[in-house]
Design a protein around this motif. Sequence first.
Motif, short mmCIF file in Angstrom:
data_model
loop_
_atom_site.label_atom_id
_atom_site.label_comp_id
_atom_site.label_asym_id
_atom_site.label_seq_id
_atom_site.Cartn_x
_atom_site.Cartn_y
_atom_site.Cartn_z
N LEU A 1 -31.42 10.62 -26.65
CA LEU A 1 -31.96 11.36 -27.79
C LEU A 1 -31.60 10.66 -29.11
CD1 LEU A 1 -31.27 15.08 -26.81
CD2 LEU A 1 -33.50 13.99 -27.04
N ALA A 2 -30.35 10.20 -29.20
CA ALA A 2 -29.92 9.52 -30.42
C ALA A 2 -30.76 8.27 -30.67
CB ALA A 2 -28.44 9.17 -30.34
N ALA A 3 -31.02 7.51 -29.63
CA ALA A 3 -31.83 6.29 -29.79
C ALA A 3 -33.25 6.63 -30.23
CB ALA A 3 -31.84 5.50 -28.48
N VAL A 4 -33.86 7.61 -29.57
CA VAL A 4 -35.23 8.00 -29.90
C VAL A 4 -35.32 8.47 -31.35
CG1 VAL A 4 -37.01 9.74 -29.44
CG2 VAL A 4 -35.95 8.50 -27.55
N TYR A 5 -34.41 9.35 -31.74
CA TYR A 5 -34.48 9.91 -33.08
C TYR A 5 -34.01 8.94 -34.16
CZ TYR A 5 -36.01 14.28 -31.19
OH TYR A 5 -36.76 15.25 -30.56
N LEU A 6 -33.11 8.04 -33.84
CA LEU A 6 -32.70 7.03 -34.81
C LEU A 6 -33.88 6.12 -35.15
CD1 LEU A 6 -30.42 5.75 -36.48
CD2 LEU A 6 -29.97 4.29 -34.51
#
Length: 134
Positions: free
Chosen positions: A18-23
């Motif tokens: 999720l962090a990678a997608v949203y970053l």
Amino acid sequence: MSALRAGLGALWIVAALLAAVYLFGGAFKMVTPKERIAAAGCSGRWVEDFSAGGVKAIGAVEVLAAVGLILPAVLDVAPVFVPLAALGLVLLMAGAAAVRLRRQEFKLVAVDVVYLLLAAFVVWGRFGPESFLG
């Protein structure tokens, strides 16, 4: 004990994804003109419902959530922000799904719901069985 480790591992994996997608998604929204995002078409034309500043603000919220999913836990500084960041993503994706429903972008609603459920899993896990507070 191994089930506990599997749950902990799953929480880290989901939070990291999720962090990678949203970053990346949030950074893209922050630096890309609204018209170019709309022209891309792959994520729908939802940007037409928002001002250029609104799109950039959504991007900033996504970047902050991405940071909040990982850094507090890794640095062991205020780790309660991890489930709070995930909760923010749940609310953001509920809003995204509502916009897409109104625009009748039904296939993309399903994608939003998947992200919402993944973020809800992190909220549940980090406020519940794998809390950093315990």
